[in-house]
Design a protein around this motif. Structure first.
Motif, PDB file in Angstrom:
ATOM      1  N   GLN A 108       0.796  -1.224   0.000  1.00  0.00           N
ATOM      2  CA  GLN A 108       0.000   0.000   0.000  1.00  0.00           C
ATOM      3  C   GLN A 108       0.830   1.277   0.000  1.00  0.00           C
ATOM      4  O   GLN A 108       0.268   2.369  -0.012  1.00  0.00           O
ATOM      5  CB  GLN A 108      -0.930  -0.014   1.219  1.00  0.00           C
ATOM      6  CG  GLN A 108      -1.991  -1.088   1.170  1.00  0.00           C
ATOM      7  CD  GLN A 108      -2.713  -1.255   2.491  1.00  0.00           C
ATOM      8  OE1 GLN A 108      -2.806  -0.323   3.295  1.00  0.00           O
ATOM      9  NE2 GLN A 108      -3.222  -2.451   2.738  1.00  0.00           N
ATOM     10  N   PRO A 110       2.301   4.397  -1.281  1.00  0.00           N
ATOM     11  CA  PRO A 110       1.723   5.104  -2.426  1.00  0.00           C
ATOM     12  C   PRO A 110       2.684   5.448  -3.555  1.00  0.00           C
ATOM     13  O   PRO A 110       2.264   5.977  -4.570  1.00  0.00           O
ATOM     14  CB  PRO A 110       1.155   6.377  -1.794  1.00  0.00           C
ATOM     15  CG  PRO A 110       2.007   6.608  -0.591  1.00  0.00           C
ATOM     16  CD  PRO A 110       2.333   5.236  -0.069  1.00  0.00           C
ATOM     17  N   ARG A 220       0.422   7.143  -7.939  1.00  0.00           N
ATOM     18  CA  ARG A 220      -0.293   6.723  -6.732  1.00  0.00           C
ATOM     19  C   ARG A 220      -1.643   6.113  -7.065  1.00  0.00           C
ATOM     20  O   ARG A 220      -2.004   5.045  -6.553  1.00  0.00           O
ATOM     21  CB  ARG A 220      -0.469   7.915  -5.783  1.00  0.00           C
ATOM     22  CG  ARG A 220      -1.256   7.555  -4.523  1.00  0.00           C
ATOM     23  CD  ARG A 220      -1.287   8.681  -3.514  1.00  0.00           C
ATOM     24  NE  ARG A 220      -1.919   9.884  -4.024  1.00  0.00           N
ATOM     25  CZ  ARG A 220      -3.233  10.045  -4.144  1.00  0.00           C
ATOM     26  NH1 ARG A 220      -4.067   9.077  -3.792  1.00  0.00           N
ATOM     27  NH2 ARG A 220      -3.730  11.176  -4.587  1.00  0.00           N
ATOM     28  N   LYS A 223      -1.341   2.650  -8.616  1.00  0.00           N
ATOM     29  CA  LYS A 223      -1.072   1.627  -7.616  1.00  0.00           C
ATOM     30  C   LYS A 223      -2.343   1.281  -6.830  1.00  0.00           C
ATOM     31  O   LYS A 223      -2.602   0.107  -6.548  1.00  0.00           O
ATOM     32  CB  LYS A 223       0.026   2.076  -6.653  1.00  0.00           C
ATOM     33  CG  LYS A 223       1.424   2.071  -7.251  1.00  0.00           C
ATOM     34  CD  LYS A 223       2.507   2.085  -6.169  1.00  0.00           C
ATOM     35  CE  LYS A 223       2.453   0.863  -5.293  1.00  0.00           C
ATOM     36  NZ  LYS A 223       3.614   0.765  -4.370  1.00  0.00           N
ATOM     37  N   GLN A 224      -3.132   2.299  -6.499  1.00  0.00           N
ATOM     38  CA  GLN A 224      -4.371   2.035  -5.781  1.00  0.00           C
ATOM     39  C   GLN A 224      -5.337   1.209  -6.617  1.00  0.00           C
ATOM     40  O   GLN A 224      -5.971   0.271  -6.116  1.00  0.00           O
ATOM     41  CB  GLN A 224      -5.038   3.354  -5.374  1.00  0.00           C
ATOM     42  CG  GLN A 224      -4.353   4.069  -4.226  1.00  0.00           C
ATOM     43  CD  GLN A 224      -5.088   5.333  -3.841  1.00  0.00           C
ATOM     44  OE1 GLN A 224      -4.846   6.400  -4.404  1.00  0.00           O
ATOM     45  NE2 GLN A 224      -5.976   5.238  -2.881  1.00  0.00           N
ATOM     46  N   ARG A 228      -6.822  -2.562  -5.817  1.00  0.00           N
ATOM     47  CA  ARG A 228      -8.246  -2.895  -5.774  1.00  0.00           C
ATOM     48  C   ARG A 228      -8.578  -4.053  -6.715  1.00  0.00           C
ATOM     49  O   ARG A 228      -9.329  -4.968  -6.366  1.00  0.00           O
ATOM     50  CB  ARG A 228      -9.078  -1.670  -6.168  1.00  0.00           C
ATOM     51  CG  ARG A 228      -9.086  -0.560  -5.155  1.00  0.00           C
ATOM     52  CD  ARG A 228     -10.000   0.568  -5.606  1.00  0.00           C
ATOM     53  NE  ARG A 228      -9.912   1.724  -4.719  1.00  0.00           N
ATOM     54  CZ  ARG A 228     -10.630   2.833  -4.856  1.00  0.00           C
ATOM     55  NH1 ARG A 228     -11.486   2.932  -5.861  1.00  0.00           N
ATOM     56  NH2 ARG A 228     -10.491   3.839  -4.006  1.00  0.00           N
ATOM     57  N   LEU A 240     -11.147   7.535  -7.929  1.00  0.00           N
ATOM     58  CA  LEU A 240      -9.761   7.755  -8.340  1.00  0.00           C
ATOM     59  C   LEU A 240      -9.692   8.479  -9.680  1.00  0.00           C
ATOM     60  O   LEU A 240      -8.850   9.372  -9.874  1.00  0.00           O
ATOM     61  CB  LEU A 240      -9.024   6.414  -8.417  1.00  0.00           C
ATOM     62  CG  LEU A 240      -8.928   5.645  -7.094  1.00  0.00           C
ATOM     63  CD1 LEU A 240      -8.205   4.319  -7.292  1.00  0.00           C
ATOM     64  CD2 LEU A 240      -8.231   6.478  -6.030  1.00  0.00           C
TER      65      LEU A 240
END
Length: 268
Positions: A108, A110, A220, A223-224, A228, A240
């Protein structure tokens, strides 16, 4: 800044340390327990977590590098001495949940993460290297989880899923069932990039420089989104997408592209 050692420079070497420093836009984590091939103690796991939190809190950091001290190993698993206290299967469940927690914190982070592997990345070290976005290795570096011929324990479903997502089920079977420790040369080129010992620093600097020059919000958010999707292929993304397209950096990107000048990313 060295958050691990800033207040205690005389810690027992047997416990190991995770040293955290920042050089410009690059954060560096060094697993420092070379006499045990940097095998992780709980103190080291906790200091890695502290470093991950420090990276997340510092908008000036654009990329993070993880490597082992001594040049002979990245991380050779979790310290086996810690398993002597186990008395039941419940201890194993608690252990796997704890490792999952620390690996998840690394995932996680970022900013893009790079593992530099010299020597062994085994067991918990394999999990840490696998959780990074990029892996650079010197020739002959070895990766794997040979627990079927060493400790006789197992991995959690979440850690098996992580390895399967990056390496594919075939390599996971070879590493777990056949207890193979393949070299970097044997693994897919999109999993690990190999560089000679006298060239790996230049390759690392080049990769860090390129990543640090890119739009930080794009990195960032990407990556998020990937995180998910690893949990749910139909994960929502509107929040996002809205954040990126509503950002000042996006407007700067459009204007700089049309003006044929370098973008001035601010992470806003």
């Amino acid at each position: 800044m060295n958050i691990a050692a800033a207040t205690d420079t005389k810690a027992a070497p047997a416990e190991g340390r995770v040293h955290f420093t920042r050089e410009g836009a690059v954060a560096r984590l060094v697993f420092d327990r070379p006499t045990a091939r940097n095998a992780m103690t709980w103190r080291m796991y906790e200091e890695m977590a502290q470093a991950c939190a420090a990276i997340a809190a510092d908008p000036a950091i654009r990329v993070a590098v993880l490597r082992g001290a001594g040049g002979r190993a990245f991380v050779a698993g979790t310290d086996i001495e810690q398993f002597r206290a186990f008395s039941s299967g419940a201890d194993g469940i608690a252990y796997e949940e704890k490792v999952d927690h620390y690996v998840s914190l690394l995932e996680q982070v970022p900013v893009p993460t790079i593992a530099v592997v010299e020597g062994w990345a085994a067991g918990g070290g394999m999990a840490i290297a696998n959780a990074c976005d990029f892996r650079l290795a010197t020739p002959g570096a070895r990766f794997g989880v040979p627990i079927a011929r060493t400790l006789g324990n197992c991995l959690s479903a979440s850690n098996l899923q992580r390895l399967s997502a990056t390496l594919g089920i075939g390599w996971v079977r070879r590493m777990l069932l056949a207890a193979e420790m393949p070299t970097a040369e044997e693994l897919p080129g999109d999993y690990v990039a190999i560089h000679a010992p006298d060239a790996i620093e230049a390759a690392l600097d080049d990769l860090c420089g390129r990543i640090a020059s890119h739009a930080p919000l794009t990195l960032r958010v990407t990556k998020q989104m990937l995180g998910r999707l690893a949990q749910n292929p139909h994960a929502p993304d509107a929040d996002l997408v809205r954040e990126i397209y509503g950002s000042a950096d996006f407007r700067e990107g459009v204007e700089s592209f049309l003006a044929k000048r370098p973008a001035q990313w601010r992470g806003q």
